[in-house]
Write an enzyme that holds these catalytic residues in place. Sequence first.
Site, PDB file in Angstrom:
ATOM      1  N   GLU A   1      43.739 -22.704   9.390  1.00  0.00           N
ATOM      2  CA  GLU A   1      44.637 -21.807  10.127  1.00  0.00           C
ATOM      3  C   GLU A   1      45.267 -22.481  11.341  1.00  0.00           C
ATOM      4  O   GLU A   1      44.545 -22.966  12.212  1.00  0.00           O
ATOM      5  CB  GLU A   1      43.836 -20.586  10.605  1.00  0.00           C
ATOM      6  CG  GLU A   1      42.990 -19.924   9.534  1.00  0.00           C
ATOM      7  CD  GLU A   1      41.872 -19.080  10.115  1.00  0.00           C
ATOM      8  OE1 GLU A   1      42.046 -18.541  11.230  1.00  0.00           O
ATOM      9  OE2 GLU A   1      40.824 -18.969   9.470  1.00  0.00           O
TER      10      GLU A   1
ATOM     11  N   ARG B   1      48.883  -7.519  11.304  1.00  0.00           N
ATOM     12  CA  ARG B   1      48.574  -7.736   9.881  1.00  0.00           C
ATOM     13  C   ARG B   1      48.220  -6.432   9.170  1.00  0.00           C
ATOM     14  O   ARG B   1      48.019  -6.410   7.961  1.00  0.00           O
ATOM     15  CB  ARG B   1      47.426  -8.732   9.720  1.00  0.00           C
ATOM     16  CG  ARG B   1      46.117  -8.263  10.321  1.00  0.00           C
ATOM     17  CD  ARG B   1      44.970  -9.232  10.078  1.00  0.00           C
ATOM     18  NE  ARG B   1      43.716  -8.685  10.599  1.00  0.00           N
ATOM     19  CZ  ARG B   1      42.512  -9.129  10.258  1.00  0.00           C
ATOM     20  NH1 ARG B   1      42.400 -10.150   9.400  1.00  0.00           N
ATOM     21  NH2 ARG B   1      41.426  -8.586  10.771  1.00  0.00           N
TER      22      ARG B   1
ATOM     23  N   ARG C   1      43.273  -9.141   1.960  1.00  0.00           N
ATOM     24  CA  ARG C   1      42.296 -10.251   1.954  1.00  0.00           C
ATOM     25  C   ARG C   1      42.849 -11.403   1.126  1.00  0.00           C
ATOM     26  O   ARG C   1      42.905 -11.362  -0.121  1.00  0.00           O
ATOM     27  CB  ARG C   1      40.965  -9.789   1.368  1.00  0.00           C
ATOM     28  CG  ARG C   1      39.893 -10.883   1.286  1.00  0.00           C
ATOM     29  CD  ARG C   1      39.386 -11.314   2.621  1.00  0.00           C
ATOM     30  NE  ARG C   1      38.764 -10.212   3.352  1.00  0.00           N
ATOM     31  CZ  ARG C   1      38.409 -10.284   4.637  1.00  0.00           C
ATOM     32  NH1 ARG C   1      38.631 -11.372   5.318  1.00  0.00           N
ATOM     33  NH2 ARG C   1      37.865  -9.234   5.232  1.00  0.00           N
TER      34      ARG C   1
ATOM     35  N   HIS D   1      46.690 -17.333   9.212  1.00  0.00           N
ATOM     36  CA  HIS D   1      45.326 -17.426   8.694  1.00  0.00           C
ATOM     37  C   HIS D   1      45.298 -17.759   7.179  1.00  0.00           C
ATOM     38  O   HIS D   1      44.824 -16.952   6.367  1.00  0.00           O
ATOM     39  CB  HIS D   1      44.669 -16.060   8.955  1.00  0.00           C
ATOM     40  CG  HIS D   1      43.185 -15.992   8.848  1.00  0.00           C
ATOM     41  ND1 HIS D   1      42.495 -16.262   7.697  1.00  0.00           N
ATOM     42  CD2 HIS D   1      42.238 -15.643   9.750  1.00  0.00           C
ATOM     43  CE1 HIS D   1      41.198 -16.093   7.889  1.00  0.00           C
ATOM     44  NE2 HIS D   1      41.019 -15.732   9.137  1.00  0.00           N
TER      45      HIS D   1
HETATM   46  O1  TA6 Z   1      38.894 -17.344  10.215  1.00  0.00           O
HETATM   47  C1  TA6 Z   1      38.249 -17.113  11.387  1.00  0.00           C
HETATM   48  C2  TA6 Z   1      37.739 -15.676  11.466  1.00  0.00           C
HETATM   49  O2  TA6 Z   1      37.872 -15.225  12.774  1.00  0.00           O
HETATM   50  C3  TA6 Z   1      36.294 -15.607  10.988  1.00  0.00           C
HETATM   51  O3  TA6 Z   1      35.409 -15.496  12.087  1.00  0.00           O
HETATM   52  C4  TA6 Z   1      36.257 -14.363  10.083  1.00  0.00           C
HETATM   53  O4  TA6 Z   1      36.010 -13.207  10.857  1.00  0.00           O
HETATM   54  C5  TA6 Z   1      37.663 -14.419   9.487  1.00  0.00           C
HETATM   55  O5  TA6 Z   1      38.496 -14.760  10.614  1.00  0.00           O
HETATM   56  C6  TA6 Z   1      38.108 -13.206   8.727  1.00  0.00           C
HETATM   57  O6  TA6 Z   1      38.276 -12.119   9.607  1.00  0.00           O
HETATM   58  P1  TA6 Z   1      38.686 -10.690   8.952  1.00  0.00           P
HETATM   59  O7  TA6 Z   1      38.859  -9.777  10.121  1.00  0.00           O
HETATM   60  O8  TA6 Z   1      39.952 -10.898   8.176  1.00  0.00           O
HETATM   61  O9  TA6 Z   1      37.539 -10.331   8.029  1.00  0.00           O
END
Ligand code: TA6
Length: 304
Positions: A273, A111, A85, A171
């Site tokens: 992103e 990932r 995270r 991301h």
């Molecule tokens: O950043 C866009 C996104 O798709 C959000 O909708 C949110 O789900 C985020 O990614 C984080 O996703 P994750 O699977 O890492 O919790």
Amino acid sequence: MVLSGSQAKGLQITPRYMELHRMPDSIRTTEPVAGYPVYEIDHPTCTARVALHGAHVMEWQPKHVSDPVLYLSPEAVLREGKAIRGGIPVCWPWFNAHPTDPSLPSHGFARSTFWKTGEFSTDGDAVTLRFTFEKGAWHAELRLSLGEALEAELTTTNRGDQPVPVSGALHSYLRVGDISAIHIEGFDGCGYLDTVGAPAARRQDGPVRFDSEVDRIYDTHGSSRLVDPTLHRTITVEKSGSPSTVVWNPWIEKAAALGDLPDEGYKDFVCIEAAIANDLAVRLAPGESHKFSTRIRVEEERRL
Ligand code: TA6
């Protein structure tokens, strides 16, 4: 940071491995968790940490900048199969939910598993790390250049004999002093898909500001600028090969629902992103390649 012991499948950091993977002087291999290599970088231009798991940039801070540029959750979990995270998760070979199979992991599988190390090199300007990953016909190479700027370039090659689609995102979690005080320039007039609640097509009017959850897919090939008056800096995010820019902040309720993010963590980051959203997936013919990249740099106001 939550650490959990786990030997990576088949990956043993042995003296032989270390000999085979002799590192340039500015890179040191550590194992915060047994079998979970993290490359610690201390170069004249920057410090950084990059995990082999997910080829994941965890942290990066140019030496001329007062605060970390990437946000890393203090509750991030370092365990095979769990995306870190924060930093720059490599979402690949699809973005968000798989377009046809809901049983597959959101944001792809790259990932959440160990990549392979490619060439690591360094010069006066930066450290360059290359990682590769292969699954079925999909082959990925991630090139990272870490210096006064950060560049991440993801190249996908179709090594199969049938066409394959590829989408995804770099991301990036960008550290901010106070989410309520920042704004993002560069999207004025852009169309975007607002995915908070029922998806809706909208158009950006002026800078992007934050007073609730934001989860938007902007139609743009352009760059953006994160203006942070609390940390006295502007972070510029440039990109190439990417028709979408995703801007995300979970805000209060979504942050509380994420087990690897402190409840108040939403105040400390925003994601900008470089993405290829699923509906804009690139169709690669056998042998064809596609690359997209993001470049992050920081201009800090002189503090008196
Ligand atoms: O950043 C866009 C996104 O798709 C959000 O909708 C949110 O789900 C985020 O990614 C984080 O996703 P994750 O699977 O890492 O919790």
